[in-house]
Design an enzyme around this catalytic site. Structure first.
Site, PDB file in Angstrom:
ATOM      1  CE  LYS A  76       5.662   2.927  -0.825  1.00 23.57           C
ATOM      2  NZ  LYS A  76       6.505   2.169   0.130  1.00 23.57           N
ATOM      3  CB  SER A 151       5.033   2.782   3.760  1.00 28.38           C
ATOM      4  OG  SER A 151       6.035   2.331   2.878  1.00 28.38           O
ATOM      5  CB  SER A 175       7.340  -0.516   3.406  1.00 26.14           C
ATOM      6  OG  SER A 175       7.258   0.306   4.535  1.00 26.14           O
TER       7      SER A 175
END
Lengths: 485, 95
Positions: A76, A151, A175
């Protein structure tokens, strides 16, 4: 090869069925092709990846056997990667090239993993749909018109589209788990403090926690073994030995007591999601699990408490972005205040600014007690609910999300409606408990996730249950029709 | 509590965020909605509850008072928007 799990990749690499370089080259070609449609990647590190893969193959040839040697993954874009741009999904960090690696990145590299790139995300991890990324939204591989969740939306979509077998994610209010559920993959948010936050761009420091996302619980166990552990560079890292999660996957579930929170199975729950969970409960009952109802009576206050605590911590953390030491700087500032105000106004997107404003308000003189202190007290009550529940049960089971993946644009005009998506995931963050999402069915062709919440440091138990469930079900093996081909 | 435009402007100044024209009223509306959500917490009495700042009630860990980090000024300044002679440059502050 792109449908292979990490467990399978380890066998194939060890048997010499293919090399890490062949595997990485194959996946990189897929990433470049599929990224045109799904936008799951912000950065593709092809050259570095191929050279690292070649090195891993050489290491293997000379007897090296690190646990993830030659295994490809993606990070990420919230994790700092040395000499590779780390944008955090923001214009603010569009040109930020960190001079160091995050501990998670370091540890996975030390285990032999190869980084293929950086995945898309909501700006500064603030969002539940990946629509808040400066680099554009991400398509859900199950239906391009729908969001992948957020997210960690790019991380989830990348695994679901089999661009990469695993990714890292972070989870402040859901997330990792919510996008895992929306994309039909498995993801675990460990106990707060289990995985180092060093080099992970901070959003809400008392809630943020990194974790793995993959197709199976077994892969998550293999990854978490490498990611977890004490780090003196993170002041809230916990100094406690890491369990051998993969060694505990085959424990019998016989006699296990699982709690079903009355508040999670109310009449408000989407009927098809309730049906999918009911089937999972029956499957687990056959494996020897017994279920009892538990009461998490303050659950309805988790979202309100979170949307005070998280913005408050965000407003404090993001004050570091001032246009001086790193990040975006406005053109031609007339004085220092203008430099701060315009650099921040230009560098941050809409949702980030909204949260900074709410957090600043909640922390300001005259409002602190009414909002921030109140939220911290409610947080304590929510945590106590869990403590009481765990006196009677080993694990808690419920839905991960109230609905399957929604359409792009559907919730973007109403922040409060968007926030309510996190209703089932937020409580574990407030309490700091480990929680996992695994696929348990489909509603109109869209994946549904079940959530397991464990007691502190009980990651092994969550992974064990999910793994046993995945031995008798095949929801986690399903993939979108065009990906299967 | 409903937030008015004046409050948004004050908070934006505290947060060092420039917010222009019509966006002020939009933020006022959005902040009011989020604060209304937060105010549902007033439904329960928390007067006897201790605030929880941290999930594991952790306290700051102390380390030995020894130098552990090396000087990496050049590496760190490579990501800065404007530097000169090892210093970060900002608009003139003192006349």
């Amino acid at each position: 090869m792109h449908t292979h799990s990490i467990a399978a990749i380890r066998r194939h690499l060890s048997n010499g069925d293919y090399s890490s370089k062949e595997l990485c080259a194959h996946l990189l070609a897929r990433i470049k092709q599929l990224n045109e449609t799904n936008n799951a990647f912000i950065e593709i590190t092809e050259k570095e990846a191929l050279s690292a893969a070649e090195q891993a193959d050489n290491t293997r040839a000379s007897g090296g056997a690190a646990s993830l040697l030659g295994v490809p993954l993606a990070h990420k874009d919230i994790f700092c990667t040395k000499h590779v741009r780390t944008s955090c999904g923001s214009k603010m960090l569009k040109n930020f090239v960190p001079p160091y690696d995050a501990t998670v990145v370091d540890k996975l590299a030390a285990s032999g993993a190869i980084t293929l790139g950086k995945t898309n995300m909501d700006e500064f991890a603030m969002g539940s749909s990946n629509e808040n990324s400066h680099f554009g939204s991400v398509a859900n591989p199950w239906d391009n018109a729908r969001v992948p969740g957020g997210s960690s939306g790019g991380s989830a979509a990348a695994v679901a589209a089999r661009m990469v077998p695993a990714t890292t994610g972070t989870d402040t209010g859901g997330s990792i788990r919510q996008p895992a559920a929306f994309c039909g993959i498995t993801g675990i948010k460990p106990t707060y403090g289990r995985v180092s936050r060093y080099g992970m761009v901070a959003f809400a420091s008392s809630l943020d926690q990194g974790g793995p996302m993959a197709t199976t619980a077994e892969d998550c166990a293999l990854l978490l073994e490498s990611m977890a552990g004490f780090d003196e560079r993170d002041s809230t890292s916990i100094d406690q030995p890491v369990d051998q999660y993969s060694a505990e996957l085959n424990r019998s579930l016989d006699g296990l007591r699982v709690g079903l929170p009355r508040q999670y199975f109310s009449s408000d729950l989407d009927a098809p999601i309730a049906d999918a969970l009911q089937q999972a409960i029956e499957e687990l009952t056959r494996l020897g699990v017994s279920f009892v109802e538990v009461d998490l009576k303050n659950q309805s206050l988790a979202v309100p408490a979170y949307y005070v605590v998280a913005p408050a911590e965000c407003s404090s953390n993001l004050s570091r972005f001032d246009g001086v030491r790193y990040g975006h700087r406005c053109d031609g500032p007339v004085d220092l205040e203008d430099l701060y105000k315009r650099s921040r106004a230009e560098g941050f997107g809409r949702e980030v600014k909204r949260r900074i404003l709410i957090g600043t308000y909640a922390l300001s003189a005259g409002y602190y007690d009414a909002y921030y202190l109140k939220a911290q007290k409610v947080r304590n009550l929510i945590s106590q609910d869990f403590t009481q529940a765990f006196e009677n049960v080993d694990v808690i089971l419920g839905p991960t999300t109230p609905t399957p993946a929604f359409k792009q644009g559907e919730n973007s005009d109403d922040p409060v409606a968007m926030y309510l998506n996190d209703i089932f995931t937020i409580p574990a963050n407030l309490a700091g408990l480990p929680a996992l999402s695994a696929p348990c069915g489909f509603v109109e062709g869209l994946p549904v996730g079940l959530q397991l919440i464990g007691n502190y440091f009980d990651e092994a138990r969550l992974l064990n249950i999910a793994h046993q469930f995945q031995q008798v079900t095949d929801w986690h093996l399903q993939m979108p029709a065009d990906i299967r081909a | 509590m409903a937030v008015d435009e004046k409050t948004v402007a004050e908070v934006a100044h505290l947060a060092r965020l420039q917010i222009d024209g019509e966006l002020v009223s939009e933020y006022a509306r959005e902040m009011s909605n989020v604060l209304a959500l937060a105010e549902t917490m007033n439904d329960i009495d928390t007067s006897d509850v201790e605030p929880m700042a941290h999930p594991t009630h952790a306290v700051q860990r102390l380390r030995d008072d020894a130098v552990t980090e090396t000087n990496q000024r050049e590496a760190f300044q490579q990501c800065a928007p404007s530097v000169e002679a090892g210093y970060y440059l900002v608009p003139q502050v003192i006349e």
